[in-house]
Design an enzyme around this catalytic site. Structure first.
Site, PDB file in Angstrom:
ATOM      1  N   ASP A  13       0.823  -1.218   0.000  1.00 55.97           N
ATOM      2  CA  ASP A  13       0.000   0.000   0.000  1.00 55.97           C
ATOM      3  C   ASP A  13       0.854   1.263   0.000  1.00 55.97           C
ATOM      4  OD1 ASP A  13      -2.386  -1.625   0.308  1.00 55.97           O
ATOM      5  OD2 ASP A  13      -1.810  -1.853   2.403  1.00 55.97           O
ATOM      6  N   GLY A  40      -3.870  -4.713  -4.459  1.00 56.00           N
ATOM      7  CA  GLY A  40      -4.712  -3.633  -4.950  1.00 56.00           C
ATOM      8  C   GLY A  40      -3.906  -2.392  -5.254  1.00 56.00           C
ATOM      9  N   HIS A  41      -4.068  -1.859  -6.454  1.00 55.20           N
ATOM     10  CA  HIS A  41      -3.431  -0.600  -6.832  1.00 55.20           C
ATOM     11  C   HIS A  41      -4.519   0.400  -7.181  1.00 55.20           C
ATOM     12  CE1 HIS A  41       0.414  -2.409  -6.770  1.00 55.20           C
ATOM     13  NE2 HIS A  41       0.418  -2.932  -7.966  1.00 55.20           N
TER      14      HIS A  41
END
Length: 429
Positions: A13, A40-41
Site C-alpha cells: 500500500d 490492490g493498486h
C-alpha cells in the site's frame, strides 16, 4: 534500452501503482511478476481513480504491452471483470498478455482460504480470503492447474475432477463444510477459458523479444518486501516473493536483464492484517488517526482500515539490502503537510541496547522498541510543488535523513495522487 523493477519497501500500500503508472510513460512493456487479486493498486489519472487488482498499472496507457507473468496466480473471474471495466472506461487492453504457465485460482481455493483462516482463530494471518495462499500451495505441491491447462478442455475436466475430489474430502471430513459442485465449476471455467484465450501466450518468449529489440521494460511488484514469504514478518506475509529477485523468476527472464531496482516508500508506515508493527500508533484521536483519515488509509480490495504509524527507516535499510535498491520513490509526503511534529524510526533496541539487524523470530521482534528522531513539520501545502529544491526545508530535511539511514539515493518524490504531482530527481527509463 533500460529495465527497472519497482517494489514495495514496506508492508504494501505504498503507492506502487502511482509510481509504476508514472514510469510507464517511457516504458514499452509493463510486467506484473507475482501475487494475485489480493493486491490492490489505485491509480489516479486526470482526477479519475482506477482500482486495479490483477492488471498491471501500465494498462492505462494505450499502446503499452502489459504482461501477467508466470509468477502471478490468476483468478479468471476477477481479471475478466477488470478487463471489462477498463473497456467500459475506454482503455485499450488489446496488448494484454497472460502467461500460459501462470496458475489459476478456483473457488475451492477461496473456500479453503476462508476455512483455514477461521480455524486459526486468534492466530489468523489476516488474508483477503481470495484463495491466493491455497493456489500457491497447490503450485508448490505440483498439483496446480495452469493457464495452459485451462485452455485444454479435456485436460481441464480431468485435472479439475482430481483436485475438487481432494478438496471436497478436506471440506467435508476436516472442516465439516459442504462439498462443492464439479459440473457447475467446470462449466464456468470453460467459459472463462474462451474469454481469456486471446490473451494467453508464452510471455517469457514475448518479453525476450522486447529486450532483443532494445525496448524499455518496467517490472511491477505486488505487495511488498515485508510481506515476502522468505524475507517478511513470517507467518504474517503473503504466499509469494514480492521482492526484486522474483522479477526474474516470476517473468521468465534472466537476472542480468535487470538494470535498476526502485523501492517505493510511503512517507509514513501502514500495514493491513496481523503481525508486528514496531512504529504503530495506537492512539484513538492522535497522529495515527490523523494519518489514517487524511490519507484515506483503507484497503483497495477489502476496505479494511490500515494500521498506521511513523516512518520506519530501519525497515527501509533492510529492504535496501534484500532488494539491492538503487533509488527510493517516496509517496504520500503531502499527507504529512499538517503535522506539527513528525517522527522517524532510525533504529531498533532491545532492553536499552541497539541491535544491528531486524530479528526473524517474532518473539524477539515483539520486544523491540523503536529509536525515534523527531522532525519539525512543514505545515504547508506541498501538492503543487514540482521541484525538489522548492520543497519546504523541513520536508527536505526529513527526506534526506531517510535516504541517509536507508543508504539509498532519492529518485522520486510524490506530492499527490495524480501523475503531474511527481518530483523526479533521477530519470530511470
Amino acid at each position: 534500452m533500460s529495465s527497472v523493477v519497482v517494489i514495495g519497501a514496506q508492508w504494501g500500500d505504498e503507492g506502487k501503482g502511482k509510481i509504476v503508472d508514472y514510469l510507464a510513460q517511457k516504458a514499452d512493456a509493463v510486467v506484473r511478476y507475482s501475487g494475485g487479486s489480493n493486491a490492490g493498486h489505485t491509480v489516479v489519472v486526470d482526477d479519475v481513480a482506477y482500482k486495479l487488482r490483477l492488471l498491471p498499472s501500465g494498462i492505462l496507457y494505450n499502446g503499452k504491452t502489459c504482461f501477467l507473468g508466470n509468477g502471478v496466480v490468476i483468478n479468471p473471474g476477477v481479471v475478466l471483470k477488470e478487463i471489462q471495466t477498463m473497456k467500459d472506461k475506454g482503455v485499450d487492453i488489446s496488448k494484454l498478455l497472460i502467461s500460459d504457465r501462470a496458475h489459476v485460482v478456483f473457488p475451492y481455493h477461496e473456500h479453503l482460504d476462508e476455512l483455514q483462516e477461521a480455524a486459526l482463530g486468534c492466530n489468523k494471518i489476516g488474508t483477503t480470503k481470495g484463495g491466493i495462499g491455497p493456489c500457491y500451495m497447490d503450485k508448490y505441491a505440483r498439483t496446480g492447474i495452469r493457464m495452459c491447462d485451462l485452455l485444454d478442455s479435456e485436460g481441464l475436466a480431468a485435472k479439475l475432477k482430481i483436485q475438487l475430489d481432494a478438496k471436497n474430502a478436506i471440506f467435508t471430513k476436516i472442516y465439516g463444510s459442504e462439498a462443492m459442485d464439479y459440473d457447475v465449476m467446470l462449466k464456468d471455467y470453460l467459459v472463462y477459458a474462451e474469454a481469456l484465450r486471446p490473451y494467453v501466450t508464452d510471455t517469457s518468449v514475448a518479453l525476450e523479444e522486447f529486450f532483443d529489440a532494445g525496448k524499455n521494460v518496467l517490472f511491477e511488484g505486488a505487495q511488498a518486501t515485508f510481506l515476502d514469504i522468505d524475507h517478511g514478518t513470517y507467518p504474517y506475509v503473503t504466499s509469494s516473493n514480492p521482492t526484486a529477485g522474483n522479477a526474474s523468476t516470476g517473468s521468465g527472464i534472466g537476472p542480468r536483464k535487470i538494470d535498476h531496482v526502485v523501492g517505493v516508500v510511503k512517507a509514513y508506515t501502514t500495514r493491513v492484517g496481523e503481525g508486528p508493527f514496531v512504529t504503530e500508533l495506537l492512539d484513538q484521536d492522535g497522529p495515527g488517526h490523523k494519518i489514517r483519515e487524511t490519507g484515506h488509509e483503507y484497503g483497495t480490495v477489502t476496505g479494511r482500515p490500515r494500521r498506521c504509524g511513523w516512518l520506519d527507516a530501519f525497515m527501509i535499510k533492510y529492504s535496501a539490502r534484500v532488494n539491492s535498491l538503487d533509488y527510493l520513490a517516496i509517496t504520500r509526503l503531502d499527507i504529512l503537510d499538517n503535522m506539527e511534529s513528525i517522527k522517524m524510526c532510525v533504529g531498533y533496541e532491545i532492553d536499552g541496547k541497539a541491535i544491528a539487524n531486524i530479528p526473524a523470530n517474532l518473539k524477539v521482534l515483539a520486544k523491540v522498541k523503536p529509536i525515534f528522531e523527531e522532525f519539525k513539520g512543514w505545515m504547508t501545502d506541498i501538492t503543487s510543488v514540482r521541484n525538489f529544491e522548492e520543497l519546504p526545508v523541513e520536508a527536505k530535511t526529513y527526506l534526506k535523513r531517510l535516504s541517509e539511514v536507508a543508504g539509498v539515493e532519492l529518485g522520486i518524490v510524490s506530492v499527490g495522487p495524480n501523475r503531474k504531482q511527481t518530483i523526479v530527481l533521477k530519470e530511470l527509463l
